[in-house]
Design an enzyme around this catalytic site. Structure first.
Site, PDB file in Angstrom:
ATOM      1  N   HIS A 261      31.133 -67.647  91.418  1.00 14.24           N
ATOM      2  CA  HIS A 261      29.334 -67.174  91.177  1.00 14.24           C
ATOM      3  C   HIS A 261      28.927 -67.684  90.987  1.00 14.24           C
ATOM      4  CE1 HIS A 261      27.777 -63.730  89.242  1.00 14.24           C
ATOM      5  NE2 HIS A 261      26.895 -64.758  88.923  1.00 14.24           N
ATOM      6  N   GLU A 262      28.475 -69.816  90.410  1.00 11.73           N
ATOM      7  CA  GLU A 262      27.398 -69.837  90.158  1.00 11.73           C
ATOM      8  C   GLU A 262      27.205 -71.011  91.930  1.00 11.73           C
ATOM      9  OE1 GLU A 262      24.896 -69.187  88.058  1.00 11.73           O
ATOM     10  OE2 GLU A 262      26.975 -68.019  86.431  1.00 11.73           O
ATOM     11  N   HIS A 265      25.308 -68.850  93.757  1.00 14.06           N
ATOM     12  CA  HIS A 265      23.478 -68.895  93.283  1.00 14.06           C
ATOM     13  C   HIS A 265      23.234 -69.788  94.287  1.00 14.06           C
ATOM     14  CE1 HIS A 265      23.192 -65.677  90.961  1.00 14.06           C
ATOM     15  NE2 HIS A 265      23.969 -65.886  90.076  1.00 14.06           N
TER      16      HIS A 265
END
Lengths: 504, 504
Positions: A261-262, A265
């Site tokens: 997820h990170e 980003h």
């Protein structure tokens, strides 16, 4: 005065905000306990300087000088776009009076302390007065920013430019209608979730999730992965974009999907065109996050795409479960790829938003958005929140909330004055499917996904989403990349397919 | 306008400089390779802002307002001292014209690149033109700051307030006379240095040196220890003071003494009185280091005291060698405390300053100081440096310098524009013995050293050195704490005693 002067002035503001971000990153990863008090003051000083510079005469003159120089350039000129985008951001910022900014910062400090205490003691009444003040403050800020229809629009649009409560309600309606039967079906799917709670040594979790992140395209030469309590991504220009994780030995998904997820980003920030990196306004200036992405929702679409559309797909685990099993041979000895894939996709209604699965997550967002909009419009009273929360959780997820700590007190957002940010999580989910569907129409992307080669997908995202930075609005990026504006259709289609696979 | 306004304004400058320090710490411990370019710009922006604020009208008015408010207070009033100290620092800073500051920063970037290339290629001629420009720049800066006797005084005093070349020459004369026979004698002492090159696992080195640092009094609750290439200490207020180390498996002293050295610096910063932490000028404003210590030499006295006066003493190892042996049982199986203590005190003339032992270190400083003073005065030509260097190393240490990489090109200081800082290393050595001798007159300190209880020594240093921050000059601190101004006597006495023990 020229565009070059404008670039230099904006770069100075960005430099300060990047320093603010480093102070923030450090406070959440490295800082010793003693540093807390002074760090808050250091950040406040730098944020104040950045605001003063951005709204000061020098920047204003630089904007006017750049406009004069670029008078004959076409509206599509990237420099013109950068100047107007900065001018608009500064104008919005300037509409919020300084005394309100100061009062909001002060209130945040008090509200966060009261919230933490109230949550620990399950004492909603202890937080209620501060929450009322926070909502009053946010109503004033909304009034200062201005709006056409609903005061909530002003707040939401600081996170998601152009988004309105009316558009959100329509999206939520579509979603609710689709998700309720899907969730009911998915809950019936056979699953053994306990295999994820076995003992998975943290160092191996980190190594595996880092290796996959690298294959996705996150560049560790321009980033790093550190431990924290609540994982986040943060950047100090496109060439230094850091991610964080929280690894627990007995909770494997936390060490895998949160990192991807990170990394999603992070790839967004790393992929912004060099031209926007320092010399145009790469800052969300109302909420003061130095992000180069066009909106919070678009940002979240990138993290959700890698976490869920890729990382939770059956195709992904058919390719990589062997590697995971080689990493944890004894822990996964009795587990098949099918069993593992089912476990990481299990639909389990839960009280806590940050622990929610794909089929329940958006209900947590809807209820929060509905409460926020109602509070800002004065249609809901703070005192009624515990009851409203219980009713909505019962209605959406069929659960009985046992206390306020697991209910209305669970999130930090309201005490932080972040009213209007929750919808961007669901917008991100929706966009992730729109972008993923459009990317998969590219044959090289689809072939890459079959082969575990993620470069074509990452390159497609670089070209269609990342590189534009803030030079295009979320809508413009969506329409140019996918052919349509925000719509829940692709997301509902993805979840429908997944539930069909799970229940087959 | 009042003293409170003055405090607020100075605190803002300190906040920016603390952020600069965090950007610097990060760049030397955590930053991924990609971050280099943008980081330089971020630091330059923040340093520029700090200078602008410090020399701006608002601070000037705040100083005048504070002076008016404090008109009737005695000169010993801590607030009055803070105001006058800030006023003096700003006046000195303001004397250096902005164009010179900009040109020096630009030259530093080019000179460091040329130096790194020249050092790698053993090509002094490739660095010589930049070194000439650097010395010319430093001459201009010295002229702008002003001096009574020698231009070098202006530069040295930015690191060591009040110090002059004339005073340094006298100290160096005393040292040379004493050190030459001591070094000759020490070289004859029996020693087996190879025991330090065995395989000492890094994690155990770190654990041992950290545990001893904690016993010395370094507070990890307000600090941390990270890896770096060239160890340093850096602070972001007294409540967040970080140290770094460089651990190599086959060089034990690097993992022990370097950490205690940095912990000594760290205890100084952690020990500064709360009152000075944020609201008075805790910054060396010419060289832009946000340090709370009164001078570079005084700072170095604290690191040297713990590293050498304590850490290399026979008494220390009689107490702690057992713990070290328990940490490295196989590596130290055949080593006695006597053999170990001799090994970490071996006197071995060496080309490299940073690898020098206590009996040769100061010769490296003397030769650099003599060259710097000669260059600034125009009495030495850059082209002659390699020959001068060779002659001096031969004369002081009896060594034949094989090339310029191991000679005149070894240090980063000149390319960084840090002319005048070298003498503070020797001043620190000298002061360390003065403070140590004075502290040992306190019975509790002496008893503590016998028992491995370092709290009394640390408390004495807190009370007599640390807590004063920059509110007293180096001379005032020395005289009040030890009864005399800077003098090499105590240092020479310590080294004489050590050589006598080594050769007994």
């Amino acid at each position: 005065m020229s565009f070059a002067t404008f670039e230099t002035e904006i770069a100075r503001v960005n430099d300060i905000l990047c320093a603010v971000n480093l102070l923030t990153w450090d406070s959440r990863t490295m800082m010793p306990p003693g540093g807390v008090e002074a760090r808050g003051k250091q950040i406040a000083t730098l944020v104040g300087l950045a605001r003063d510079l951005a709204t000061g005469d020098k920047v204003q003159r630089a904007i006017e000088g750049a406009r004069a120089e670029l008078g004959d350039a076409p509206d599509s000129d990237i420099r013109k776009i950068a100047v107007e985008q900065a001018a608009a951001a500064i104008a919005t910022l300037a509409r919020i009076p300084a005394h309100l900014v100061g009062a909001a910062a002060d209130l945040k400090t008090r509200a966060q302390a009261a919230w933490a205490k109230a949550r620990a003691a399950d004492d909603f009444a202890g937080f209620a007065p501060l929450l009322e003040q926070t909502m009053d403050m946010q109503r004033q800020i909304a009034g200062a920013i201005g709006y056409d229809e609903h005061p909530y629009d002003a707040l939401v649009s600081t996170y998601e430019p152009g988004m309105t409560w009316s558009q959100l309600r329509s999206l939520y309606g579509d979603l609710r209608e689709a998700l309720i039967p899907l969730l009911a079906a998915a809950r019936e799917a056979p699953v053994r979730s306990d295999i994820l709670d076995r003992s998975y040594p943290v160092a191996s979790q980190r190594a595996f999730s880092s290796a996959i992140s690298t294959r996705f395209g996150y560049d560790f030469g321009r980033g790093r992965l550190d431990d924290t309590v609540h994982p986040f991504e943060i950047s100090f220009t496109r060439s230094d974009v850091r991610i964080t994780g929280r690894f627990r030995e007995t909770w494997l998904p936390g060490g895998l999907f949160a990192v991807w997820h990170e990394a999603g980003h992070g790839m967004y920030e790393q992929g912004i065109a060099e031209a926007f990196s320092r010399s145009t306004f790469t800052t969300d200036f109302i909420n003061l996050y130095a992000v180069g992405g066009t909106s919070f929702g678009t940002h979240e679409s990138q993290s959700r795409l890698w976490e869920n559309r890729v990382g939770r797909s059956r195709r992904f685990w058919d390719l990589h479960f062997g590697e995971l099993k080689a990493t944890f041979p004894s822990q996964l000895e009795d587990v098949s790829v099918d069993g593992f894939w089912r476990a990481v996709n299990a639909a389990r209604p839960n009280f806590i938003r940050v622990e929610a699965d794909e089929l329940t997550y958006d209900f947590h967002i809807m209820l929060r958005s509905e409460i926020e909009a109602g509070l800002i419009a004065g249609e809901i009273r703070v005192a009624d929140l515990p009851a409203i929360w219980r009713d909505k959780i019962k209605s959406y997820l069929g659960l009985d909330v046992p206390n306020n700590t697991l209910g209305v007190l669970q999130d930090v957002h309201w005490s932080s004055g972040m009213v209007g940010s929750f919808p961007t999580y669901t917008i991100g989910n929706i966009m992730s499917s729109q972008f993923f569907a459009a990317a998969r129409k590219n044959a090289a992307v689809e072939r890459g996904l079959d082969e575990g080669n993620y470069t074509p997908l990452k390159t497609w995202l670089n070209d269609n989403v990342h590189r534009h930075g803030r030079s295009k609005s979320p809508s413009e990026i969506l329409i140019d990349a996918t052919g349509s504006d925000l719509s829940a259709d692709a997301y509902i289609a993805d979840l429908t397919t997944k539930v069909a696979e799970l229940t087959a």
